[in-house]
Design a protein around this motif. Structure first.
Motif, PDB file in Angstrom:
ATOM      1  N   THR A 253       0.607  -1.105  -0.116  1.00 39.88           N
ATOM      2  CA  THR A 253      -0.146  -0.125   0.046  1.00 39.88           C
ATOM      3  C   THR A 253       0.684   1.631   0.027  1.00 39.88           C
ATOM      4  OG1 THR A 253      -1.700  -0.994   0.676  1.00 39.88           O
ATOM      5  CG2 THR A 253      -1.812   0.845   0.863  1.00 39.88           C
ATOM      6  N   CYS A 254       1.849   1.368   0.676  1.00 39.71           N
ATOM      7  CA  CYS A 254       2.833   2.781   0.889  1.00 39.71           C
ATOM      8  C   CYS A 254       3.117   2.415  -0.309  1.00 39.71           C
ATOM      9  CB  CYS A 254       3.413   1.823   1.389  1.00 39.71           C
ATOM     10  SG  CYS A 254       5.424   3.624   1.848  1.00 39.71           S
ATOM     11  N   VAL A 255       3.767   1.178  -1.509  1.00 41.81           N
ATOM     12  CA  VAL A 255       4.857   1.599  -2.837  1.00 41.81           C
ATOM     13  C   VAL A 255       3.537   2.221  -3.939  1.00 41.81           C
ATOM     14  CG1 VAL A 255       5.251   0.459  -4.830  1.00 41.81           C
ATOM     15  CG2 VAL A 255       5.550  -0.529  -2.117  1.00 41.81           C
ATOM     16  N   ARG A 256       2.087   2.046  -3.621  1.00 43.01           N
ATOM     17  CA  ARG A 256       1.502   2.332  -4.278  1.00 43.01           C
ATOM     18  C   ARG A 256       1.026   3.962  -3.887  1.00 43.01           C
ATOM     19  NH1 ARG A 256       0.278  -2.413  -4.355  1.00 43.01           N
ATOM     20  NH2 ARG A 256      -0.418  -3.629  -7.141  1.00 43.01           N
ATOM     21  N   SER A 257       0.574   4.585  -2.621  1.00 39.77           N
ATOM     22  CA  SER A 257       0.615   5.950  -1.617  1.00 39.77           C
ATOM     23  C   SER A 257       1.813   7.033  -2.472  1.00 39.77           C
ATOM     24  CB  SER A 257      -0.212   5.444  -0.644  1.00 39.77           C
ATOM     25  OG  SER A 257       1.035   5.148   0.142  1.00 39.77           O
ATOM     26  N   GLU A 258       2.718   6.417  -1.993  1.00 37.26           N
ATOM     27  CA  GLU A 258       3.989   7.033  -2.404  1.00 37.26           C
ATOM     28  C   GLU A 258       4.613   7.474  -3.637  1.00 37.26           C
ATOM     29  OE1 GLU A 258       5.064   9.070   0.429  1.00 37.26           O
ATOM     30  OE2 GLU A 258       3.659   8.265   1.425  1.00 37.26           O
ATOM     31  N   GLY A 259       4.103   7.264  -4.713  1.00 39.22           N
ATOM     32  CA  GLY A 259       4.043   6.776  -5.753  1.00 39.22           C
ATOM     33  C   GLY A 259       5.618   6.181  -6.732  1.00 39.22           C
ATOM     34  N   ILE A 260       5.816   5.044  -5.305  1.00 36.25           N
ATOM     35  CA  ILE A 260       7.009   4.420  -5.498  1.00 36.25           C
ATOM     36  C   ILE A 260       7.090   2.979  -6.922  1.00 36.25           C
ATOM     37  CG2 ILE A 260       8.668   2.775  -5.088  1.00 36.25           C
ATOM     38  CD1 ILE A 260       8.162   3.252  -2.618  1.00 36.25           C
ATOM     39  N   ALA A 261       6.016   3.041  -6.920  1.00 35.07           N
ATOM     40  CA  ALA A 261       5.371   1.617  -8.248  1.00 35.07           C
ATOM     41  C   ALA A 261       5.803   2.375  -9.731  1.00 35.07           C
ATOM     42  CB  ALA A 261       4.594   1.443  -8.031  1.00 35.07           C
ATOM     43  N   GLU A 262       4.802   4.180  -9.490  1.00 37.57           N
ATOM     44  CA  GLU A 262       5.059   4.516 -10.647  1.00 37.57           C
ATOM     45  C   GLU A 262       6.243   5.080 -11.304  1.00 37.57           C
ATOM     46  OE1 GLU A 262       3.474   6.950 -13.646  1.00 37.57           O
ATOM     47  OE2 GLU A 262       2.981   5.469 -12.142  1.00 37.57           O
ATOM     48  N   GLN A 263       7.576   5.352 -10.116  1.00 32.71           N
ATOM     49  CA  GLN A 263       9.108   5.777 -10.513  1.00 32.71           C
ATOM     50  C   GLN A 263       9.511   4.508 -11.646  1.00 32.71           C
ATOM     51  OE1 GLN A 263      10.676   8.240  -9.936  1.00 32.71           O
ATOM     52  NE2 GLN A 263       8.381   8.979  -9.369  1.00 32.71           N
ATOM     53  N   PHE A 264       8.767   3.141 -10.889  1.00 31.76           N
ATOM     54  CA  PHE A 264       9.729   2.405 -11.606  1.00 31.76           C
ATOM     55  C   PHE A 264       8.824   2.261 -12.937  1.00 31.76           C
ATOM     56  CE2 PHE A 264      10.502   0.407  -7.641  1.00 31.76           C
ATOM     57  CZ  PHE A 264      12.300  -0.690  -8.057  1.00 31.76           C
ATOM     58  N   ARG A 265       7.974   2.664 -13.528  1.00 29.25           N
ATOM     59  CA  ARG A 265       7.264   3.090 -14.464  1.00 29.25           C
ATOM     60  C   ARG A 265       7.854   3.902 -15.619  1.00 29.25           C
ATOM     61  NH1 ARG A 265       3.459   0.956 -11.397  1.00 29.25           N
ATOM     62  NH2 ARG A 265       2.178   2.661 -11.109  1.00 29.25           N
ATOM     63  N   LEU A 266       8.368   5.050 -15.181  1.00 31.62           N
ATOM     64  CA  LEU A 266       8.896   6.034 -15.595  1.00 31.62           C
ATOM     65  C   LEU A 266      10.411   6.072 -15.569  1.00 31.62           C
ATOM     66  CD1 LEU A 266       7.427   8.849 -13.092  1.00 31.62           C
ATOM     67  CD2 LEU A 266       6.804   8.419 -15.755  1.00 31.62           C
ATOM     68  N   HIS A 267      10.985   5.129 -14.821  1.00 36.76           N
ATOM     69  CA  HIS A 267      12.960   4.541 -15.039  1.00 36.76           C
ATOM     70  C   HIS A 267      12.278   3.391 -15.137  1.00 36.76           C
ATOM     71  CE1 HIS A 267      12.961   9.169 -13.712  1.00 36.76           C
ATOM     72  NE2 HIS A 267      11.937   8.273 -12.779  1.00 36.76           N
ATOM     73  N   PRO A 268      12.568   3.158 -16.232  1.00 34.72           N
ATOM     74  CA  PRO A 268      12.536   1.658 -16.743  1.00 34.72           C
ATOM     75  C   PRO A 268      13.794   0.967 -16.419  1.00 34.72           C
ATOM     76  CG  PRO A 268      12.352   1.987 -18.487  1.00 34.72           C
ATOM     77  CD  PRO A 268      12.339   3.372 -17.505  1.00 34.72           C
ATOM     78  N   ASP A 269      15.205   1.705 -16.550  1.00 32.52           N
ATOM     79  CA  ASP A 269      16.801   1.005 -16.162  1.00 32.52           C
ATOM     80  C   ASP A 269      16.580   0.576 -14.904  1.00 32.52           C
ATOM     81  OD1 ASP A 269      16.401   3.710 -15.480  1.00 32.52           O
ATOM     82  OD2 ASP A 269      18.593   3.555 -16.518  1.00 32.52           O
ATOM     83  N   VAL A 270      15.971   1.284 -13.879  1.00 37.60           N
ATOM     84  CA  VAL A 270      15.915   0.687 -12.393  1.00 37.60           C
ATOM     85  C   VAL A 270      15.767   0.000 -11.621  1.00 37.60           C
ATOM     86  CG1 VAL A 270      15.000   1.993  -9.758  1.00 37.60           C
ATOM     87  CG2 VAL A 270      15.943   3.682 -12.196  1.00 37.60           C
ATOM     88  N   THR A 271      17.150  -1.249 -11.333  1.00 31.24           N
ATOM     89  CA  THR A 271      16.111  -1.998 -10.696  1.00 31.24           C
ATOM     90  C   THR A 271      16.480  -2.045  -9.020  1.00 31.24           C
ATOM     91  OG1 THR A 271      18.805  -2.530 -10.708  1.00 31.24           O
ATOM     92  CG2 THR A 271      17.775  -3.368 -12.293  1.00 31.24           C
ATOM     93  N   ALA A 272      16.068  -3.221  -8.481  1.00 28.36           N
ATOM     94  CA  ALA A 272      16.199  -2.749  -6.805  1.00 28.36           C
ATOM     95  C   ALA A 272      15.187  -4.711  -6.354  1.00 28.36           C
ATOM     96  CB  ALA A 272      14.860  -2.531  -6.304  1.00 28.36           C
ATOM     97  N   GLU A 273      16.177  -5.186  -5.361  1.00 25.54           N
ATOM     98  CA  GLU A 273      16.118  -5.947  -4.687  1.00 25.54           C
ATOM     99  C   GLU A 273      15.199  -5.629  -3.258  1.00 25.54           C
ATOM    100  OE1 GLU A 273      17.603  -8.251  -4.952  1.00 25.54           O
ATOM    101  OE2 GLU A 273      18.734  -8.121  -7.109  1.00 25.54           O
ATOM    102  N   VAL A 274      14.334  -6.735  -3.280  1.00 22.98           N
ATOM    103  CA  VAL A 274      12.978  -5.963  -2.004  1.00 22.98           C
ATOM    104  C   VAL A 274      13.121  -7.062  -0.987  1.00 22.98           C
ATOM    105  CG1 VAL A 274      11.768  -4.308  -3.601  1.00 22.98           C
ATOM    106  CG2 VAL A 274      11.577  -6.434  -3.561  1.00 22.98           C
ATOM    107  N   ASP A 275      12.213  -6.890  -0.150  1.00 22.51           N
ATOM    108  CA  ASP A 275      11.366  -8.232   0.602  1.00 22.51           C
ATOM    109  C   ASP A 275      10.187  -8.979   0.505  1.00 22.51           C
ATOM    110  OD1 ASP A 275       9.918  -6.429   1.713  1.00 22.51           O
ATOM    111  OD2 ASP A 275      11.104  -6.108   3.927  1.00 22.51           O
ATOM    112  N   ASP A 276       9.943  -9.491   1.221  1.00 21.42           N
ATOM    113  CA  ASP A 276       8.594 -10.273   1.160  1.00 21.42           C
ATOM    114  C   ASP A 276       7.284  -9.812   0.488  1.00 21.42           C
ATOM    115  OD1 ASP A 276       9.642 -13.105   0.853  1.00 21.42           O
ATOM    116  OD2 ASP A 276       9.415 -12.953   2.942  1.00 21.42           O
ATOM    117  N   GLY A 277       7.579  -8.125   1.718  1.00 22.02           N
ATOM    118  CA  GLY A 277       6.105  -7.381   1.714  1.00 22.02           C
ATOM    119  C   GLY A 277       6.426  -7.050   0.156  1.00 22.02           C
TER     120      GLY A 277
END
Length: 165
Positions: free
Chosen positions: A37-61
């Motif tokens: 929910t935080c990813v969507r409300s803070e715009g983090i998911a949108e930043q992934f769509r805007l910057h397709p060259d960015v990669t991330a290691e994330v946890d289970d959440g």
């Protein structure tokens, strides 16, 4: 009964690079809010769509983010069911181990923040937690940026936002 049993928690979201330097720390939210929910409300998911060259290691959440953008975000594999074969379980353990090795610098960055006494157990006023966390994250980030590293140098860091004091 103690009155602290149902006390609300506070969570923060932090981003660090492969060398363990804090890039952003301080998206403060209530503990009952899910990471996705935080990813969507803070715009983090949108930043992934805007910057397709960015990669991330994330946890289970953040598994939902990894499912939405599998080329950019990598989450730990789901645990297999109890009735699966031993080979599949061994493959899961190995994949989880590899992902954990990739995330170890992130875990060390988070642990560095928790070494500071004010963030170990927040017992003070909750309305000042965000400022306290931001100040400590800045100090820890400066310390880690000056630390010599054995890894290859990354590109120059650009401040996300400026703060006025």
């Amino acid at each position: 009964m103690s009155g602290k049993k149902k006390q609300n928690t506070i969570k923060t979201t932090s981003f660090s690079d492969h060398q363990g330097r804090t890039l952003l720390s301080g998206i403060v939210r209530p503990g009952r809010m899910h990471d996705q929910t935080c990813v969507r409300s803070e715009g983090i998911a949108e930043q992934f769509r805007l910057h397709p060259d960015v990669t991330a290691e994330v946890d289970d959440g953040y598994r939902g983010l990894a499912n939405e953008s599998p080329d950019q975000a990598s989450a730990p594999p789901k645990r297999p069911a109890d009735d699966t074969c031993d080979g599949e379980k061994r493959a899961w353990r190995e994949a989880k181990r590899r992902q954990s090795l990739a995330r170890i610098c992130i875990k060390h960055t988070n642990a560095e923040l928790k070494k500071w006494r004010p963030l170990q157990r927040v017992t003070g006023r909750r309305d000042t937690y965000a400022e306290t966390h931001a100040a400590i994250a800045g100090l820890a980030s400066d310390r880690s940026a000056n630390r010599p590293t054995r890894r290859r140098a990354s590109t120059a860091l650009v401040p996300v936002r400026t703060t006025a004091y």
